[in-house]
Motif scaffolding. Sequence first.
Motif, PDB file in Angstrom:
ATOM      1  N   SER A 179       0.838  -1.203   0.000  1.00 13.82           N
ATOM      2  CA  SER A 179       0.000   0.000   0.000  1.00 13.82           C
ATOM      3  C   SER A 179       0.875   1.255   0.000  1.00 13.82           C
ATOM      4  CB  SER A 179      -0.894   0.009   1.229  1.00 13.82           C
ATOM      5  OG  SER A 179      -0.110   0.269   2.367  1.00 13.82           O
ATOM      6  N   ARG A 180       0.202   2.407  -0.200  1.00 12.59           N
ATOM      7  CA  ARG A 180       0.947   3.675  -0.217  1.00 12.59           C
ATOM      8  C   ARG A 180       1.591   3.934   1.137  1.00 12.59           C
ATOM      9  NH1 ARG A 180      -3.537   5.267  -3.452  1.00 12.59           N
ATOM     10  NH2 ARG A 180      -2.830   5.678  -5.569  1.00 12.59           N
TER      11      ARG A 180
ATOM     12  N   LEU B 263      12.354   8.091  -6.820  1.00 10.48           N
ATOM     13  CA  LEU B 263      12.394   6.667  -6.541  1.00 10.48           C
ATOM     14  C   LEU B 263      10.972   6.159  -6.335  1.00 10.48           C
ATOM     15  CD1 LEU B 263      15.391   7.210  -6.284  1.00 10.48           C
ATOM     16  CD2 LEU B 263      15.452   5.769  -4.264  1.00 10.48           C
ATOM     17  N   GLU B 264      10.801   4.889  -6.688  1.00 11.61           N
ATOM     18  CA  GLU B 264       9.479   4.266  -6.657  1.00 11.61           C
ATOM     19  C   GLU B 264       8.775   4.450  -5.307  1.00 11.61           C
ATOM     20  OE1 GLU B 264      10.175   0.280  -7.831  1.00 11.61           O
ATOM     21  OE2 GLU B 264       8.042  -0.173  -7.966  1.00 11.61           O
ATOM     22  N   HIS B 265       9.464   4.178  -4.218  1.00 18.05           N
ATOM     23  CA  HIS B 265       8.809   4.198  -2.911  1.00 18.05           C
ATOM     24  C   HIS B 265       8.978   5.519  -2.171  1.00 18.05           C
ATOM     25  CE1 HIS B 265       7.579   0.149  -3.308  1.00 18.05           C
ATOM     26  NE2 HIS B 265       8.808  -0.322  -3.371  1.00 18.05           N
ATOM     27  N   ALA B 266       9.615   6.489  -2.783  1.00 19.35           N
ATOM     28  CA  ALA B 266       9.691   7.805  -2.156  1.00 19.35           C
ATOM     29  C   ALA B 266       8.274   8.364  -2.061  1.00 19.35           C
ATOM     30  CB  ALA B 266      10.576   8.728  -2.977  1.00 19.35           C
TER      31      ALA B 266
ATOM     32  N   ASP C 281      -3.572   7.174   1.078  1.00 18.88           N
ATOM     33  CA  ASP C 281      -4.261   6.931  -0.193  1.00 18.88           C
ATOM     34  C   ASP C 281      -4.849   8.213  -0.770  1.00 18.88           C
ATOM     35  OD1 ASP C 281      -3.655   4.296  -0.409  1.00 18.88           O
ATOM     36  OD2 ASP C 281      -5.434   3.598   0.679  1.00 18.88           O
ATOM     37  N   ILE C 282      -5.272   9.125   0.105  1.00 18.41           N
ATOM     38  CA  ILE C 282      -5.803  10.399  -0.395  1.00 18.41           C
ATOM     39  C   ILE C 282      -4.662  11.282  -0.917  1.00 18.41           C
ATOM     40  CG2 ILE C 282      -6.972  12.549   0.278  1.00 18.41           C
ATOM     41  CD1 ILE C 282      -8.542  10.873   2.334  1.00 18.41           C
ATOM     42  N   LEU C 283      -3.534  11.255  -0.206  1.00 23.17           N
ATOM     43  CA  LEU C 283      -2.417  12.121  -0.583  1.00 23.17           C
ATOM     44  C   LEU C 283      -1.749  11.682  -1.884  1.00 23.17           C
ATOM     45  CD1 LEU C 283      -0.850  12.719   2.937  1.00 23.17           C
ATOM     46  CD2 LEU C 283      -1.901  14.432   1.473  1.00 23.17           C
ATOM     47  N   LYS C 284      -1.804  10.366  -2.174  1.00 24.49           N
ATOM     48  CA  LYS C 284      -1.264   9.844  -3.437  1.00 24.49           C
ATOM     49  C   LYS C 284       0.134  10.392  -3.748  1.00 24.49           C
ATOM     50  CE  LYS C 284      -5.610   8.997  -5.888  1.00 24.49           C
ATOM     51  NZ  LYS C 284      -6.546   9.705  -4.970  1.00 24.49           N
ATOM     52  N   GLY C 285       1.091  10.033  -2.892  1.00 23.16           N
ATOM     53  CA  GLY C 285       2.401  10.646  -3.054  1.00 23.16           C
ATOM     54  C   GLY C 285       3.533   9.729  -3.485  1.00 23.16           C
TER      55      GLY C 285
END
Lengths: 312, 252
Positions: A50-51, A212-215, A241-245
């Motif tokens: 998850s994010r 980077l992918e997970h940043a 999930d709302i921030l979508k970063g």
Amino acid sequence: MKTKDHDKFADIDKALKRLEHSISKLPEIDVTEIADKVKTLRRQLYNGISRWESLELARLSDRPGANEFINIIFNDFMELYGDRIYGDDPAIIGGLATLEDIPLVVIAHQKHSAKKRDYIYHHYGMACPEGHYKAIRLMRLAEKFDKPIVTFVDTPGAYPGPEAEYKGQAFSIARCISTIASVRIPVIACIIGEAGSGGALALGFGDRVIMLEHAFYSAISPEGFSSIIWDDTSNKETAADILKGTGHDLYNSGLIDYLVKEPVGGAHNDPAMVMEDTKGAIKNFLKELSSMDRKDMLDARVKKIKGMMPRD
Amino acid sequence: MTEVLDIAKKDGRWTECPSCKEIIITEKLEENLWVCPHCNYHFRLNAARRIVITCDKDSFAPLPIFAADLDKKGGSDSYEIDNAIKGGMARIEDLSCVIGVMNFAYRGGSMGMSVGNAVISLMKHAKMSKKPLVMFCASGGVRIQEGIWGLFQMLRTVQARNFTMDVPMITVFTDPTLGGVTASFAALADIMLAEPGSSIGFAGPRVIENTINHRLPPNFQSAEMLLSQGFLDRIVDRHQLRNTLAYLLRWF
């Protein structure tokens, strides 16, 4: 940032590594099958994380920090200290370096020193006004001698303490953003870890942005979001999930130019690969930007900022 | 007696000062520009009221360009623009200027895409019409619900200011101005004024208290503190604000 569940991935990682290590020591039997199983297990664990979990990876203490990136990517980094006004901020490091014969200026958020993991000294990468003024004067230095700038962003945000407020934190950030948006030289920003709020934006923009992918790049940490909207931090997953970063989110919305793939389980599992990829991207972008007419480059930058609105 | 007071407060005839707790007749307060006559507390004003007390009578003409300047998504909500920020041409003591007023009462005055767009178009309009820009700021910061898009309004408004640096800009910090607004276009003005007692800063007081595990002193992040630290040009009483702005507009 210091919560218990934050170490979840570190524990999983350690357990998996121990398992792999003991498998490799097993004598005389064919271990490839078991080893493959562990590999699959690892992939399954990290598949579709998850994010929020992505942000947890971005915060791991094992994750390579800015100085590790700098030392691997550039030949000879020479650090320059101080803001020439009243202090030196260890949360932002900067100086001169060359990337295969191209001299440039590097500015980065430093969360901890590589070996000692000394978070306190570096303020967890949370910059004070002197850090922002240091960044500004280094950018001006680069501009004066027509050298490109490469920044690395790894910060939960600007330092939220009284000293910083007394020294005009907000004013220093505004000027830093204003400078990075207006310097007349190529700027490449690399988002390598957490990138929160105005503090991240102070270094987190360039003509080309690598991530980077997970940043995790966002206006506020999911915990902060959750405590503002729902009055406690327990909804941080929903908030994330709302921030979508994550890198994927930003890449999909066209806000970044290059997404660096991380190995299964996060960048710390194969730092060399991640850094090689980042280095390649920086090199290509530098080549591209330096071949461009300067005026065209600045015009493109204006367009880029103007176009920072969601597509439908 | 208290019951009578409560009823009078409820229907708005009387208002309690949040600072000195005196009960004031609302009409008197209105006459006094919503400044407490007892302790000089400056009440928070909504954008419409601010425009009435700042601009010459009936001189405010809202700019229609907001809607045209917006992109399809996230910004086209005219209701939202009307509520979050008001902007237009106005005259102060017969000197014309472009004026923008953020509305703290609407979602904490937070700066999302539509507010960002409005600020940018005000700056552009000031440049085109060669008039000074007066920005009344009141905001809790970036509209976090818009995530990264909210954050990037800092960059977009700063960029717009970079390109309109030749436009004289006056920021008036009102209570409260925090976070992404203070840390972007508001701090890049030529002249920075503040109303007495407004809190101005970057991180909110609760966040700072959590960082240091201490209660903060009462005047922390106040306009007065910022003035003594050298970040503001002047603190201006609401009664003097029109005069001061007129002086500056004449000077430019």
